[in-house]
Design a protein around this motif. Structure first.
Motif, PDB file in Angstrom:
ATOM      1  N   THR A 253      -8.303 -10.758  -2.948  1.00  0.00           N
ATOM      2  CA  THR A 253      -7.240 -11.465  -2.229  1.00  0.00           C
ATOM      3  C   THR A 253      -5.867 -10.931  -2.618  1.00  0.00           C
ATOM      4  O   THR A 253      -5.007 -10.692  -1.761  1.00  0.00           O
ATOM      5  CB  THR A 253      -7.307 -12.976  -2.521  1.00  0.00           C
ATOM      6  N   GLN A 254      -5.650 -10.727  -3.911  1.00  0.00           N
ATOM      7  CA  GLN A 254      -4.368 -10.203  -4.361  1.00  0.00           C
ATOM      8  C   GLN A 254      -4.134  -8.793  -3.813  1.00  0.00           C
ATOM      9  O   GLN A 254      -3.026  -8.468  -3.366  1.00  0.00           O
ATOM     10  CB  GLN A 254      -4.311 -10.189  -5.888  1.00  0.00           C
ATOM     11  N   GLU A 255      -5.167  -7.973  -3.831  1.00  0.00           N
ATOM     12  CA  GLU A 255      -5.035  -6.623  -3.285  1.00  0.00           C
ATOM     13  C   GLU A 255      -4.773  -6.656  -1.784  1.00  0.00           C
ATOM     14  O   GLU A 255      -4.017  -5.827  -1.259  1.00  0.00           O
ATOM     15  CB  GLU A 255      -6.307  -5.828  -3.580  1.00  0.00           C
ATOM     16  N   ALA A 256      -5.379  -7.608  -1.088  1.00  0.00           N
ATOM     17  CA  ALA A 256      -5.156  -7.737   0.354  1.00  0.00           C
ATOM     18  C   ALA A 256      -3.706  -8.079   0.654  1.00  0.00           C
ATOM     19  O   ALA A 256      -3.115  -7.574   1.620  1.00  0.00           O
ATOM     20  CB  ALA A 256      -6.083  -8.807   0.930  1.00  0.00           C
ATOM     21  N   LEU A 257      -3.098  -8.926  -0.177  1.00  0.00           N
ATOM     22  CA  LEU A 257      -1.691  -9.279   0.004  1.00  0.00           C
ATOM     23  C   LEU A 257      -0.790  -8.070  -0.233  1.00  0.00           C
ATOM     24  O   LEU A 257       0.186  -7.851   0.503  1.00  0.00           O
ATOM     25  CB  LEU A 257      -1.313 -10.425  -0.940  1.00  0.00           C
ATOM     26  N   ILE A 258      -1.121  -7.287  -1.245  1.00  0.00           N
ATOM     27  CA  ILE A 258      -0.345  -6.071  -1.526  1.00  0.00           C
ATOM     28  C   ILE A 258      -0.469  -5.084  -0.378  1.00  0.00           C
ATOM     29  O   ILE A 258       0.523  -4.518   0.098  1.00  0.00           O
ATOM     30  CB  ILE A 258      -0.807  -5.424  -2.839  1.00  0.00           C
ATOM     31  N   GLU A 259      -1.695  -4.861   0.092  1.00  0.00           N
ATOM     32  CA  GLU A 259      -1.927  -3.921   1.190  1.00  0.00           C
ATOM     33  C   GLU A 259      -1.216  -4.370   2.464  1.00  0.00           C
ATOM     34  O   GLU A 259      -0.687  -3.544   3.217  1.00  0.00           O
ATOM     35  CB  GLU A 259      -3.429  -3.795   1.444  1.00  0.00           C
ATOM     36  N   SER A 260      -1.188  -5.673   2.712  1.00  0.00           N
ATOM     37  CA  SER A 260      -0.489  -6.192   3.888  1.00  0.00           C
ATOM     38  C   SER A 260       1.012  -5.918   3.794  1.00  0.00           C
ATOM     39  O   SER A 260       1.650  -5.520   4.778  1.00  0.00           O
ATOM     40  CB  SER A 260      -0.731  -7.696   4.013  1.00  0.00           C
ATOM     41  N   PHE A 261       1.565  -6.130   2.618  1.00  0.00           N
ATOM     42  CA  PHE A 261       2.993  -5.875   2.417  1.00  0.00           C
ATOM     43  C   PHE A 261       3.309  -4.392   2.608  1.00  0.00           C
ATOM     44  O   PHE A 261       4.307  -4.038   3.256  1.00  0.00           O
ATOM     45  CB  PHE A 261       3.409  -6.334   1.020  1.00  0.00           C
ATOM     46  N   VAL A 262       2.454  -3.521   2.080  1.00  0.00           N
ATOM     47  CA  VAL A 262       2.658  -2.078   2.230  1.00  0.00           C
ATOM     48  C   VAL A 262       2.581  -1.677   3.703  1.00  0.00           C
ATOM     49  O   VAL A 262       3.379  -0.856   4.177  1.00  0.00           O
ATOM     50  CB  VAL A 262       1.618  -1.296   1.399  1.00  0.00           C
ATOM     51  N   ARG A 263       1.646  -2.242   4.436  1.00  0.00           N
ATOM     52  CA  ARG A 263       1.534  -1.949   5.867  1.00  0.00           C
ATOM     53  C   ARG A 263       2.815  -2.338   6.603  1.00  0.00           C
ATOM     54  O   ARG A 263       3.301  -1.600   7.474  1.00  0.00           O
ATOM     55  CB  ARG A 263       0.345  -2.694   6.470  1.00  0.00           C
ATOM     56  N   LEU A 264       3.369  -3.475   6.246  1.00  0.00           N
ATOM     57  CA  LEU A 264       4.602  -3.924   6.885  1.00  0.00           C
ATOM     58  C   LEU A 264       5.792  -3.045   6.509  1.00  0.00           C
ATOM     59  O   LEU A 264       6.701  -2.833   7.322  1.00  0.00           O
ATOM     60  CB  LEU A 264       4.880  -5.386   6.505  1.00  0.00           C
ATOM     61  N   LEU A 265       5.773  -2.514   5.268  1.00  0.00           N
ATOM     62  CA  LEU A 265       6.855  -1.614   4.835  1.00  0.00           C
ATOM     63  C   LEU A 265       6.905  -0.340   5.663  1.00  0.00           C
ATOM     64  O   LEU A 265       7.949   0.310   5.738  1.00  0.00           O
ATOM     65  CB  LEU A 265       6.678  -1.254   3.365  1.00  0.00           C
ATOM     66  N   GLN A 266       5.792   0.030   6.265  1.00  0.00           N
ATOM     67  CA  GLN A 266       5.758   1.220   7.109  1.00  0.00           C
ATOM     68  C   GLN A 266       6.503   1.007   8.421  1.00  0.00           C
ATOM     69  O   GLN A 266       6.853   1.969   9.107  1.00  0.00           O
ATOM     70  CB  GLN A 266       4.313   1.610   7.417  1.00  0.00           C
ATOM     71  N   GLN A 267       6.750  -0.260   8.759  1.00  0.00           N
ATOM     72  CA  GLN A 267       7.325  -0.574  10.060  1.00  0.00           C
ATOM     73  C   GLN A 267       8.703  -1.211   9.997  1.00  0.00           C
ATOM     74  O   GLN A 267       9.479  -1.115  10.951  1.00  0.00           O
ATOM     75  CB  GLN A 267       6.383  -1.521  10.818  1.00  0.00           C
ATOM     76  N   GLN A 268       9.021  -1.873   8.880  1.00  0.00           N
ATOM     77  CA  GLN A 268      10.284  -2.599   8.809  1.00  0.00           C
ATOM     78  C   GLN A 268      10.772  -2.693   7.372  1.00  0.00           C
ATOM     79  O   GLN A 268      10.049  -2.347   6.435  1.00  0.00           O
ATOM     80  CB  GLN A 268      10.103  -4.006   9.403  1.00  0.00           C
TER      81      GLN A 268
ATOM     82  N   SER B 205      12.042  -4.357   3.828  1.00  0.00           N
ATOM     83  CA  SER B 205      11.506  -5.425   2.991  1.00  0.00           C
ATOM     84  C   SER B 205      12.216  -6.750   3.237  1.00  0.00           C
ATOM     85  O   SER B 205      11.582  -7.814   3.240  1.00  0.00           O
ATOM     86  CB  SER B 205      11.641  -5.037   1.511  1.00  0.00           C
ATOM     87  N   ASP B 206      13.527  -6.700   3.448  1.00  0.00           N
ATOM     88  CA  ASP B 206      14.309  -7.922   3.656  1.00  0.00           C
ATOM     89  C   ASP B 206      13.840  -8.706   4.875  1.00  0.00           C
ATOM     90  O   ASP B 206      13.928  -9.947   4.893  1.00  0.00           O
ATOM     91  CB  ASP B 206      15.796  -7.585   3.812  1.00  0.00           C
ATOM     92  N   SER B 207      13.371  -7.998   5.876  1.00  0.00           N
ATOM     93  CA  SER B 207      12.988  -8.669   7.123  1.00  0.00           C
ATOM     94  C   SER B 207      11.538  -9.154   7.112  1.00  0.00           C
ATOM     95  O   SER B 207      11.115  -9.875   8.014  1.00  0.00           O
ATOM     96  CB  SER B 207      13.195  -7.721   8.311  1.00  0.00           C
ATOM     97  N   ILE B 208      10.769  -8.763   6.110  1.00  0.00           N
ATOM     98  CA  ILE B 208       9.360  -9.156   6.031  1.00  0.00           C
ATOM     99  C   ILE B 208       9.264 -10.573   5.471  1.00  0.00           C
ATOM    100  O   ILE B 208       9.826 -10.877   4.416  1.00  0.00           O
ATOM    101  CB  ILE B 208       8.567  -8.184   5.144  1.00  0.00           C
ATOM    102  N   THR B 209       8.543 -11.420   6.165  1.00  0.00           N
ATOM    103  CA  THR B 209       8.361 -12.801   5.707  1.00  0.00           C
ATOM    104  C   THR B 209       7.002 -12.962   5.022  1.00  0.00           C
ATOM    105  O   THR B 209       6.070 -12.177   5.253  1.00  0.00           O
ATOM    106  CB  THR B 209       8.442 -13.781   6.882  1.00  0.00           C
ATOM    107  N   ILE B 210       6.916 -13.998   4.209  1.00  0.00           N
ATOM    108  CA  ILE B 210       5.642 -14.301   3.548  1.00  0.00           C
ATOM    109  C   ILE B 210       4.584 -14.634   4.596  1.00  0.00           C
ATOM    110  O   ILE B 210       3.418 -14.270   4.449  1.00  0.00           O
ATOM    111  CB  ILE B 210       5.821 -15.456   2.542  1.00  0.00           C
ATOM    112  N   ARG B 211       4.988 -15.307   5.661  1.00  0.00           N
ATOM    113  CA  ARG B 211       4.058 -15.637   6.744  1.00  0.00           C
ATOM    114  C   ARG B 211       3.465 -14.370   7.362  1.00  0.00           C
ATOM    115  O   ARG B 211       2.254 -14.315   7.638  1.00  0.00           O
ATOM    116  CB  ARG B 211       4.776 -16.465   7.808  1.00  0.00           C
ATOM    117  N   GLU B 212       4.277 -13.349   7.577  1.00  0.00           N
ATOM    118  CA  GLU B 212       3.768 -12.094   8.133  1.00  0.00           C
ATOM    119  C   GLU B 212       2.751 -11.461   7.182  1.00  0.00           C
ATOM    120  O   GLU B 212       1.724 -10.934   7.612  1.00  0.00           O
ATOM    121  CB  GLU B 212       4.926 -11.118   8.371  1.00  0.00           C
TER     122      GLU B 212
END
Length: 214
Positions: free
Chosen positions: A20-35, A37-44
């Motif tokens: 689960t922790q790794e999944a959260l990290i991977e999700s954040f990294v995926r979002l960093l490829q597109q936008q 960090s400031d604009s990324i929400t915890i919900r996303e």
């Protein structure tokens, strides 16, 4: 806000918790490829990871804690990849030419970062915003240890090897991080690679001259 270390609420001792922790990290990294960090929400982050907000707060008290752990994992992953590549070069080659050896490693390092340029640009930026001095020092020491290990087959004298390791990290990290921090759309990787190799070769030549003189 500076934090002293990666602060996960729950230690991922069980395989499911770690996943689960790794999944959260991977999700954040995926979002960093597109936008940014400031604009990324915890919900996303939780939506992509397929978990609820409550699950996020079981592991992290705030987004900055996830960012800190992501930086740590990114640095470790890069170091592990460099180490494996260096070991493969030694196994597959009989060359005793340190210049060729380091040139291949530097090419590999740059290729790895170029492939994740958007992520690494933000990692370098976030490292300055989020990481404490202690966390930054640990990452610095990790990379120095890596370069020291990479150089061991070629430089026996400890102090000389440590000095070379220090300068190799200064050159590669400094050139790459500063380039991406000031130019978000950087694309002249060929010239950057050549500049890093030139600076590296100067230190190698100095080392070889010193070794011959001694």
């Amino acid at each position: 806000m500076k934090i002293t270390a990666v602060q996960a609420r729950r230690k991922p001792r069980q395989s499911r918790a770690k996943f689960t922790q790794e999944a959260l990290i991977e999700s954040f990294v995926r979002l960093l490829q597109q936008q940014s960090s400031d604009s990324i929400t915890i919900r996303e982050i939780t939506d992509i990871a397929g978990v609820g907000l409550g699950t996020f707060y079981e592991y992290f008290s705030k987004k900055e804690d996830l960012i800190a752990l992501t930086i740590h994992q990114q640095v470790k992953s890069n170091a592990s990849a460099l180490k494996s590549y260096a070991q493969s070069l030694l196994k597959l080659s009989t060359t005793d030419d340190i210049t060729t050896y380091l040139s291949q490693i530097i090419h590999f390092q740059i290729e790895q970062i170029q492939q994740q340029q958007m992520i690494w640009r933000q990692i370098f930026q976030l490292e300055r915003q989020v990481s404490s001095q202690d966390a930054y020092q640990k990452h610095y020491e990790l990379m120095l240890e890596l370069w020291n290990e990479i150089l061991t087959p070629f430089i026996a004298e400890i102090k000389q090897r440590q000095r070379m390791a220090l300068n190799l990290h200064r050159i590669s990290y400094g050139f790459i991080s500063q380039t991406l921090l000031v130019n978000s759309c950087f694309n002249n990787w060929h010239d950057l690679t050549q500049d890093i190799l030139l600076a590296t070769h100067v230190f190698i030549a100095k080392f070889n001259h010193t070794a011959i003189s001694d």
